[in-house]
Design a protein around this motif. Structure first.
Motif, PDB file in Angstrom:
ATOM      1  N   THR A   1       0.818  -1.219   0.000  1.00  6.46           N
ATOM      2  CA  THR A   1       0.000   0.000   0.000  1.00  6.46           C
ATOM      3  C   THR A   1       0.849   1.267   0.000  1.00  6.46           C
ATOM      4  N   LYS A   2       2.079   1.193   0.503  1.00  8.29           N
ATOM      5  CA  LYS A   2       2.926   2.392   0.504  1.00  8.29           C
ATOM      6  C   LYS A   2       3.310   2.828  -0.907  1.00  8.29           C
ATOM      7  N   HIS A   3       3.095   1.956  -1.886  1.00  7.68           N
ATOM      8  CA  HIS A   3       3.410   2.285  -3.271  1.00  7.68           C
ATOM      9  C   HIS A   3       2.168   2.704  -4.068  1.00  7.68           C
ATOM     10  N   LEU A   4       1.020   2.810  -3.401  1.00 10.98           N
ATOM     11  CA  LEU A   4      -0.208   3.219  -4.080  1.00 10.98           C
ATOM     12  C   LEU A   4      -0.348   4.736  -4.076  1.00 10.98           C
ATOM     13  N   SER A   5      -1.052   5.261  -5.066  1.00 14.73           N
ATOM     14  CA  SER A   5      -1.376   6.688  -5.093  1.00 14.73           C
ATOM     15  C   SER A   5      -2.449   6.980  -4.050  1.00 14.73           C
ATOM     16  N   GLY A   6      -2.681   8.264  -3.784  1.00 14.80           N
ATOM     17  CA  GLY A   6      -3.706   8.641  -2.817  1.00 14.80           C
ATOM     18  C   GLY A   6      -5.083   8.133  -3.189  1.00 14.80           C
ATOM     19  N   GLY A   7      -5.414   8.221  -4.483  1.00 12.66           N
ATOM     20  CA  GLY A   7      -6.719   7.744  -4.936  1.00 12.66           C
ATOM     21  C   GLY A   7      -6.863   6.245  -4.795  1.00 12.66           C
ATOM     22  N   MET A   8      -5.796   5.512  -5.084  1.00 10.52           N
ATOM     23  CA  MET A   8      -5.824   4.055  -4.942  1.00 10.52           C
ATOM     24  C   MET A   8      -6.017   3.654  -3.479  1.00 10.52           C
ATOM     25  N   LYS A   9      -5.353   4.363  -2.581  1.00 16.89           N
ATOM     26  CA  LYS A   9      -5.497   4.062  -1.152  1.00 16.89           C
ATOM     27  C   LYS A   9      -6.942   4.263  -0.701  1.00 16.89           C
ATOM     28  N   ARG A  10      -7.574   5.349  -1.181  1.00 20.35           N
ATOM     29  CA  ARG A  10      -8.960   5.610  -0.805  1.00 20.35           C
ATOM     30  C   ARG A  10      -9.872   4.516  -1.343  1.00 20.35           C
ATOM     31  N   ARG A  11      -9.616   4.076  -2.572  1.00 25.35           N
ATOM     32  CA  ARG A  11     -10.423   3.008  -3.158  1.00 25.35           C
ATOM     33  C   ARG A  11     -10.249   1.706  -2.383  1.00 25.35           C
TER      34      ARG A  11
ATOM     35  N   PHE B   1     -19.954   4.350   6.490  1.00 30.03           N
ATOM     36  CA  PHE B   1     -19.624   5.701   6.929  1.00 30.03           C
ATOM     37  C   PHE B   1     -18.367   6.169   6.201  1.00 30.03           C
ATOM     38  N   LEU B   2     -18.453   7.319   5.558  1.00 33.13           N
ATOM     39  CA  LEU B   2     -17.330   7.886   4.823  1.00 33.13           C
ATOM     40  C   LEU B   2     -17.028   9.268   5.398  1.00 33.13           C
ATOM     41  N   ASP B   3     -15.914   9.383   6.108  1.00 31.44           N
ATOM     42  CA  ASP B   3     -15.551  10.644   6.749  1.00 31.44           C
ATOM     43  C   ASP B   3     -14.549  11.377   5.857  1.00 31.44           C
ATOM     44  N   GLU B   4     -15.018  12.395   5.157  1.00 27.35           N
ATOM     45  CA  GLU B   4     -14.187  13.172   4.228  1.00 27.35           C
ATOM     46  C   GLU B   4     -13.427  12.230   3.283  1.00 27.35           C
ATOM     47  N   PRO B   5     -14.126  11.404   2.506  1.00 26.77           N
ATOM     48  CA  PRO B   5     -13.462  10.345   1.734  1.00 26.77           C
ATOM     49  C   PRO B   5     -12.581  10.832   0.593  1.00 26.77           C
ATOM     50  N   THR B   6     -12.772  12.065   0.111  1.00 22.89           N
ATOM     51  CA  THR B   6     -11.973  12.521  -1.031  1.00 22.89           C
ATOM     52  C   THR B   6     -11.044  13.667  -0.670  1.00 22.89           C
ATOM     53  N   ILE B   7     -10.828  13.899   0.615  1.00 24.01           N
ATOM     54  CA  ILE B   7      -9.960  15.004   1.026  1.00 24.01           C
ATOM     55  C   ILE B   7      -8.544  14.774   0.509  1.00 24.01           C
ATOM     56  N   GLY B   8      -7.962  15.801  -0.083  1.00 19.71           N
ATOM     57  CA  GLY B   8      -6.597  15.717  -0.584  1.00 19.71           C
ATOM     58  C   GLY B   8      -6.450  15.105  -1.961  1.00 19.71           C
TER      59      GLY B   8
ATOM     60  N   ARG C   1     -11.277  12.591  -7.485  1.00 15.52           N
ATOM     61  CA  ARG C   1     -12.466  12.798  -6.666  1.00 15.52           C
ATOM     62  C   ARG C   1     -13.707  12.360  -7.410  1.00 15.52           C
ATOM     63  N   ARG C   2     -13.810  12.718  -8.681  1.00 20.82           N
ATOM     64  CA  ARG C   2     -15.006  12.357  -9.455  1.00 20.82           C
ATOM     65  C   ARG C   2     -15.094  10.848  -9.676  1.00 20.82           C
ATOM     66  N   ARG C   3     -13.958  10.198  -9.822  1.00 22.50           N
ATOM     67  CA  ARG C   3     -13.974   8.734  -9.935  1.00 22.50           C
ATOM     68  C   ARG C   3     -14.447   8.115  -8.621  1.00 22.50           C
ATOM     69  N   MET C   4     -14.012   8.714  -7.507  1.00 16.67           N
ATOM     70  CA  MET C   4     -14.464   8.225  -6.209  1.00 16.67           C
ATOM     71  C   MET C   4     -15.973   8.378  -6.080  1.00 16.67           C
ATOM     72  N   TRP C   5     -16.523   9.459  -6.601  1.00 17.79           N
ATOM     73  CA  TRP C   5     -17.979   9.650  -6.568  1.00 17.79           C
ATOM     74  C   TRP C   5     -18.671   8.501  -7.287  1.00 17.79           C
ATOM     75  N   ASP C   6     -18.101   8.080  -8.415  1.00 15.44           N
ATOM     76  CA  ASP C   6     -18.700   6.976  -9.172  1.00 15.44           C
ATOM     77  C   ASP C   6     -18.715   5.694  -8.340  1.00 15.44           C
ATOM     78  N   TYR C   7     -17.619   5.426  -7.618  1.00 13.74           N
ATOM     79  CA  TYR C   7     -17.573   4.235  -6.767  1.00 13.74           C
ATOM     80  C   TYR C   7     -18.622   4.321  -5.669  1.00 13.74           C
ATOM     81  N   ILE C   8     -18.736   5.488  -5.056  1.00 18.45           N
ATOM     82  CA  ILE C   8     -19.691   5.663  -3.962  1.00 18.45           C
ATOM     83  C   ILE C   8     -21.117   5.463  -4.461  1.00 18.45           C
ATOM     84  N   LYS C   9     -21.431   6.017  -5.630  1.00 17.35           N
ATOM     85  CA  LYS C   9     -22.762   5.838  -6.209  1.00 17.35           C
ATOM     86  C   LYS C   9     -23.041   4.366  -6.503  1.00 17.35           C
TER      87      LYS C   9
END
Length: 328
Positions: free
Chosen positions: A134-144, A159-166, A172-180
């Protein structure tokens, strides 16, 4: 919707003398995406930590997935998934190992666990990274990956606490698609965010929270319609006098000062009212520098209900009392 899956009444939480959550009450319907929208330090994370049993309930009552947070915390934890504001992945474990370990913690049967890991790695598009630390993943990959971990046990509420911060705007928009997609499978989503567009795009309902209190709740379009039909922004050579002129006109419900001008909220079609406004201002010998007509946004809604912009410096700074409590 099939009834209330979260019910909160009179919730209060203090850090020493600081009251972070001030008697809030609300309900979340099963199957919806519900958002807390507010600045850092508004009480969002404190409330979510109480609901997920990470903080002991002090005053009031709360039920999640039919279980009492105070008396049945283990049953609550069995029914939920959590993605924290801060990344909580072990840096020296692979994506596969993170999900495998989480499944083992919840005593998922071997076959079910392995099948679920395969499903989730595909859903969050990390199948090719299954053996990557996981230390080699990007920020977006870690969130996913954290969302996948939160979904391992097929929770009733995520529960998602500020899931796309940073994250950058595209991620962020890709994360929205996953959440939907997760929500469309039947999981109720409880989201906290300080991003206006995120709350607006994702939520079935939004509660605006500030200084530990819920100020307004409703669907995004309903909150905007409560505010005005149109919003007119003006900057003139004499903003003070222009505000007086516009504020006295029929159809204008409210005038609010902005950094370099002012905003007029109107309860009729702004395309018809704007020419009259401009004629009135010019008729007083005042020069119009900038004019803009638009529909109300969540920014306008937040300013209307709180009296300040969400991006004010003081709104972004976490409470010193909370910071001190976190260090204890």
């Amino acid at each position: 919707m099939a009834g209330e899956i979260i019910k909160v009444s009179g919730l209060v939480h203090r850090y020493g003398d600081f009251e972070a959550v001030r008697g809030i009450s609300f309900a979340v319907e099963q199957g919806e995406v519900f958002s807390f929208l507010g600045p850092n330090g508004a009480g969002k994370s404190t409330a979510i930590n109480v609901l997920t049993t990470l903080l002991r309930i002090q005053h009031g009552s709360a039920r999640v997935a039919g279980f009492d947070v105070a008396t049945e915390p283990a049953r609550v934890r069995e029914s939920i998934g959590i993605v924290f504001q801060e990344v909580t992945l072990d840096r020296d474990m692979t994506c596969w190992e993170i999900l495998e370990f989480h499944g083992c913690l919840y005593r998922m049967p071997y076959g079910e666990r392995r099948k679920r890991i395969e499903e989730l790695l595909a859903v969050v598009e990390l199948d090719a990274k299954r053996d990557t630390l996981t230390k080699h993943l990007s920020g977006g990959m870690k969130r996913r990956l954290e969302i996948a971990r939160g979904l391992m046990t097929r929770p009733k509420v995520l529960f998602l606490d500020e899931p796309t911060i940073g994250l950058d705007p595209q991620t962020r928009r890709r994360m929205w698609d996953y959440i939907k997609a997760v929500n469309e499978e039947g999981t109720t989503i409880f989201l906290t965010t300080h991003y206006m567009d995120e709350a607006d795009q994702l939520s079935d309902r939004i509660s605006i929270i500030d200084h530990g209190q819920i100020i307004a709740t409703g669907r995004g379009w309903d909150l905007k319609n409560r505010l005005a039909e149109d919003v007119i922004y003006l900057e003139t050579s004499d903003n003070g006098r222009s505000k007086e002129i516009v504020g006295a006109m029929d159809g204008v419900t409210e005038v609010k000062e902005k950094t370099n001008g002012f905003v007029a909220l109107v309860n009729q079609d702004g395309t018809h009212l704007l020419p009259r406004i401009m004629d009135e201002i010019r008729g007083q010998g005042i020069r119009i520098v900038t004019v803009n007509l638009k529909k109300p946004s969540m920014d306008d809604v937040f300013v209307h209900f709180t009296g300040r912009n969400l991006r004010d410096e003081r709104a972004e700074r976490p409470s010193a009392a909370i910071a001190r409590a976190g260090r204890r």
